[in-house]
Write an enzyme that holds these catalytic residues in place. Structure first.
Site, short mmCIF file in Angstrom:
data_model
loop_
_atom_site.label_atom_id
_atom_site.label_comp_id
_atom_site.label_asym_id
_atom_site.label_seq_id
_atom_site.Cartn_x
_atom_site.Cartn_y
_atom_site.Cartn_z
CG HIS A 108 -3.80 1.63 7.37
ND1 HIS A 108 -5.13 1.58 7.05
CD2 HIS A 108 -3.62 2.80 8.03
CE1 HIS A 108 -5.73 2.68 7.47
NE2 HIS A 108 -4.84 3.44 8.07
CG ASP A 116 -2.77 -7.66 2.82
OD1 ASP A 116 -2.53 -6.48 3.09
OD2 ASP A 116 -3.35 -8.03 1.78
#
Ligand code: GDG
Length: 461
Positions: free
Chosen positions: A155, A363
């Site tokens: 992720h 991110d």
């Protein structure tokens, strides 16, 4: 269809709203297909015991959970996962804190997960493991005779080889990773970083279709950008509570616009410079004073790790200083909320805000960017201002893309967003909405499962 067994560090509560991208993304996907979800139950025991997973059925999903010991929690969770891998995978070598016991704990807990998992597996299952806590889990499972196909999804970003090489035992980590049948990343940049590492450090060959050849075996490594359940978010955004409606009307009467930021309170999210950029907006464009406010929701997370204590203090000081400098008796420029807001209220707040301000320093994807777009109305949409270092920027070109280290650049783009003509906002919104609908939660699940179950190489991104 084969039974899907998902494994992640924590199992999310499928009945309640959660803060955290993995919980949101996986819950949306798993609810549709059903299966088993295994992970730590969040309990810490004083003494070691080899745990039997505790089973609980919630709708279509069976949750299988195990406890960890206090030592596991400190070495595996706070230690190797969140004081070594998390900062390092986000390119923050300066924040890495390593102790040898962390790696021991990391290996021990992965072995514990493997033992527990072996007791619930059936021969026909297909296994999908998530995130940086469990990089060596396939290798542990194979050592115990597991023959099922095993996939992995990361992720968070995967760093370039020069950064990865700073983790102790990095070669072992990547070799363990290659025991999976499918390895999924959020972006092509992350995928490229793994490919460079395996070519340069492990001497692996890349096949023309992107597969990694290791002796006789082939591993699929692909890009599977995570998405959200768009319709359910739209529905929540369209039904604001009375409280949100009253607050929105009050702002409309006063002719005030709102910029919104929503993040876990994490040093990767670029929060201090985001606040500084807002202050810079008020400096550069004095006419904006009293006509715009920033609402920043910062959800507490990992508060036992020192770097998180520091960032909290810094943000409280900064928001206090900005308000001290600019506020008036009837206008508070920054509303800083250190807490969790229900998911439906969040959706309605996004819709009521003219700018979504998403500026991580690094991110994996960033679901908030997609949620902000999903929440907008087509008649009068807001504008997304997005960091070029969010994985989402690889797909969301029609956002205003900014450098999260450049406070002036962010301030200028905030001004542009706040004054953008309706037609341009609608054009951008149409394109962004189409993209997040194409790459939604179902698409993510289905494309990953196609690779895992049928060996299809993903060409989506
Ligand atoms: C990791 C990767 C990747 C936040 N505050 C509240 C709240 N949230 C929800 C948001 C969003 C989720 O949490 C955060 O997701 P992000 O994707 O922005 O970030 P991470 O938690 O760091 O997630 C990330 C993600 O995994 C998925 O793969 O995109 O890059 O770092 O859904 O809305 N939800 C509620 N109250 C809050 O106060 N209800």
């Amino acid at each position: 269809m084969k039974r899907l067994v998902v494994v992640s560090n924590r199992v999310a509560d499928l009945r309640s709203a959660q803060a955290g991208g993995l919980a949101v993304g996986l819950a949306d996907s798993l609810r549709q297909r059903g299966g088993v979800w295994m992970g730590w139950d969040g309990q810490t025991l004083k003494y070691e015991e080899e745990p039997e997973p505790r089973l609980r059925k919630v709708g279509t999903v069976t949750q299988a959970t195990i406890p960890l010991t206090e030592q596991d929690y400190s070495e595996y969770y706070l230690g190797f996962s969140n004081s070594v891998l998390w900062p390092l995978f986000h390119y923050r070598l300066d924040l890495v804190e390593y102790k040898t016991t962390f790696l021991d704990g990391y290996r021990r807990v992965n072995a514990k997960f493997a033992n527990a998992l072996m007791s619930v597996l059936k021969p026909d299952d297909v296994i999908w493991i998530h995130d940086y806590h469990l990089l060596p889990l396939a290798s542990e499972l194979r050592q115990r005779g597991c023959k099922q196909r095993i996939g992995f999804f990361l992720h968070i970003p995967f760093p370039p080889p020069e950064i990865l090489a700073a983790v102790p035992r990095h070669r072992w980590l990547v070799e363990s990773l290659l025991e999976f049948d499918v390895i999924g990343f959020q972006t092509n940049t992350d995928l490229g970083n793994l490919q460079h590492y395996v070519e340069d450090h492990l001497g692996c060959r890349l096949e023309p279709d992107g597969k990694i050849a290791i002796g006789e075996r082939e591993v699929i490594a692909g890009c599977f950008p995570i998405g959200i359940d768009v319709d359910s978010f739209v529905e929540m955004a369209e039904k604001p509570s009375d409280e949100v409606q009253i607050e929105t009307q009050r702002r409309e009467i006063l002719g005030r616009q709102q910029i919104i930021g929503v993040d876990r309170l994490d040093y990767t999210k670029g929060l201090p410079d985001r606040l500084r950029a807002f202050a810079r907006l008020l400096e550069l464009y004095p006419e904006m004073r009293k006509s715009v406010a920033l609402m920043q929701i910062a959800t507490p997370t990992r508060e036992e790790v020192e770097a998180y204590v520091e960032i909290r203090k810094e943000l409280e000081a900064l928001s206090g200083a900005i308000n001290g400098r600019f506020a008036d008796f009837n206008w508070t420029p920054v509303r800083y909320i250190h807490g969790t807001v229900p998911r439906d209220a969040l959706a309605a707040l996004f819709r009521a805000s003219q700018v979504g301000f998403v500026t991580p320093l690094r991110d994996g994807m960033n679901l908030v960017a997609k949620e902000y777009v999903a929440a907008q109305s087509m008649e009068n949409p807001g504008v997304l201002v997005l960091s070029k270092f969010a994985g989402a920027a690889e797909e969301m070109h029609e956002a205003l893309i900014v450098n999260p280290y450049d406070v002036d650049d962010m301030a200028r783009n905030l001004c542009r967003a706040l004054t953008m003509p309706l037609e341009e906002r609608q054009e951008r919104q149409r394109a962004l909405m189409q993209r997040i609908r194409e790459h939604d939660a179902a698409y993510w699940l289905n494309s990953f499962m196609a690779a895992l179950e049928n060996g299809e190489t993903n060409r989506a991104a």
